[in-house]
Design a protein around this motif. Structure first.
Motif, PDB file in Angstrom:
ATOM      1  N   GLY A  58       0.806  -1.213   0.000  1.00  0.00           N
ATOM      2  CA  GLY A  58       0.000   0.000   0.000  1.00  0.00           C
ATOM      3  C   GLY A  58       0.837   1.260   0.000  1.00  0.00           C
ATOM      4  N   LYS A  59       2.137   1.136   0.066  1.00  0.00           N
ATOM      5  CA  LYS A  59       3.025   2.298   0.086  1.00  0.00           C
ATOM      6  C   LYS A  59       3.942   2.277  -1.122  1.00  0.00           C
ATOM      7  CE  LYS A  59       2.141   4.054   4.223  1.00  0.00           C
ATOM      8  NZ  LYS A  59       1.641   5.370   4.433  1.00  0.00           N
TER       9      LYS A  59
ATOM     10  N   TYR B 195      -7.785   2.381  -1.797  1.00  0.00           N
ATOM     11  CA  TYR B 195      -6.854   2.078  -0.700  1.00  0.00           C
ATOM     12  C   TYR B 195      -5.426   2.454  -1.099  1.00  0.00           C
ATOM     13  CZ  TYR B 195      -4.019  -0.609   2.560  1.00  0.00           C
ATOM     14  OH  TYR B 195      -3.081  -0.986   3.477  1.00  0.00           O
TER      15      TYR B 195
ATOM     16  N   LYS C 216       8.427   7.203  -1.216  1.00  0.00           N
ATOM     17  CA  LYS C 216       8.146   8.636  -1.245  1.00  0.00           C
ATOM     18  C   LYS C 216       9.259   9.397  -1.945  1.00  0.00           C
ATOM     19  CE  LYS C 216       4.728   8.768   2.066  1.00  0.00           C
ATOM     20  NZ  LYS C 216       3.545   8.507   1.386  1.00  0.00           N
TER      21      LYS C 216
ATOM     22  N   SER D 102      -5.109   6.208  -1.205  1.00  0.00           N
ATOM     23  CA  SER D 102      -5.220   6.865   0.097  1.00  0.00           C
ATOM     24  C   SER D 102      -3.879   6.900   0.822  1.00  0.00           C
ATOM     25  CB  SER D 102      -6.274   6.174   0.966  1.00  0.00           C
ATOM     26  OG  SER D 102      -5.816   4.893   1.369  1.00  0.00           O
ATOM     27  N   ASN D 103      -2.972   6.004   0.466  1.00  0.00           N
ATOM     28  CA  ASN D 103      -1.653   5.945   1.087  1.00  0.00           C
ATOM     29  C   ASN D 103      -0.564   6.601   0.252  1.00  0.00           C
ATOM     30  OD1 ASN D 103      -2.071   4.304   3.557  1.00  0.00           O
ATOM     31  ND2 ASN D 103      -2.869   2.860   2.062  1.00  0.00           N
ATOM     32  N   ASN D 104      -0.921   7.104  -0.929  1.00  0.00           N
ATOM     33  CA  ASN D 104       0.070   7.662  -1.840  1.00  0.00           C
ATOM     34  C   ASN D 104      -0.522   8.838  -2.590  1.00  0.00           C
ATOM     35  OD1 ASN D 104       2.186   5.352  -1.743  1.00  0.00           O
ATOM     36  ND2 ASN D 104       0.240   4.337  -2.074  1.00  0.00           N
TER      37      ASN D 104
END
Length: 140
Positions: free
Chosen positions: A31-32, A59, A35, A62-64
């Motif tokens: 989910g990541k 989903y 960055k 929402s994390n990226n």
């Protein structure tokens, strides 16, 4: 980050982590996405039925923070409204084919200014053209 893990057993799979699956490989993500400090974030995904994977896509997003998400094989047609494909904070542009195959879509962050350029699109191709208006500062 290499997310290709071909030897994962069925019991190790969390359905919220599956991006894509075929007979040989499972492509998993926690989910990541790594960055970046600055820059424009662009993602391309062969979704193979957008409507059935919309919750997993929400989903993931929402994390990226993704500025533009391009999807192919959406399996959408004119009977599916943009409201059914709504993701908060994103605008959608689509070119549908049938519920059994094809179709493309682009989700664009509401912070990104763009214009769809239909004059560059060919009716016989699954193609969406957009022109981006980027800020007057260096993107790195």
């Amino acid at each position: 980050m290499n997310i290709d893990k071909p030897h994962v057993t069925q019991s190790q799979i969390n359905p919220h982590h599956i991006l894509s699956r075929n007979s040989r490989n499972l492509f998993l993500c926690d989910g990541k996405i790594p960055k970046l400090q600055k820059g424009f974030k662009f993602m391309l995904l062969n979704i193979r039925s957008l409507i059935s994977k919309l919750d997993s896509l929400v989903y993931l997003l929402s994390n990226n923070k993704i500025d533009i998400l391009c999807l192919n094989e959406t399996f959408c047609d004119e009977t599916i409204s943009n409201n059914e494909l709504y993701i908060e904070g994103l605008q959608i542009e689509r070119k549908d084919r049938t519920r059994s195959g094809g179709g493309v879509a682009i989700y664009i962050s509401s912070n990104v200014h763009y214009v769809r350029r239909k004059e560059f699109e060919d009716p016989d191709l699954e193609l969406i053209c957009i022109q981006l208006y980027l800020p007057l500062k260096k993107i790195s």
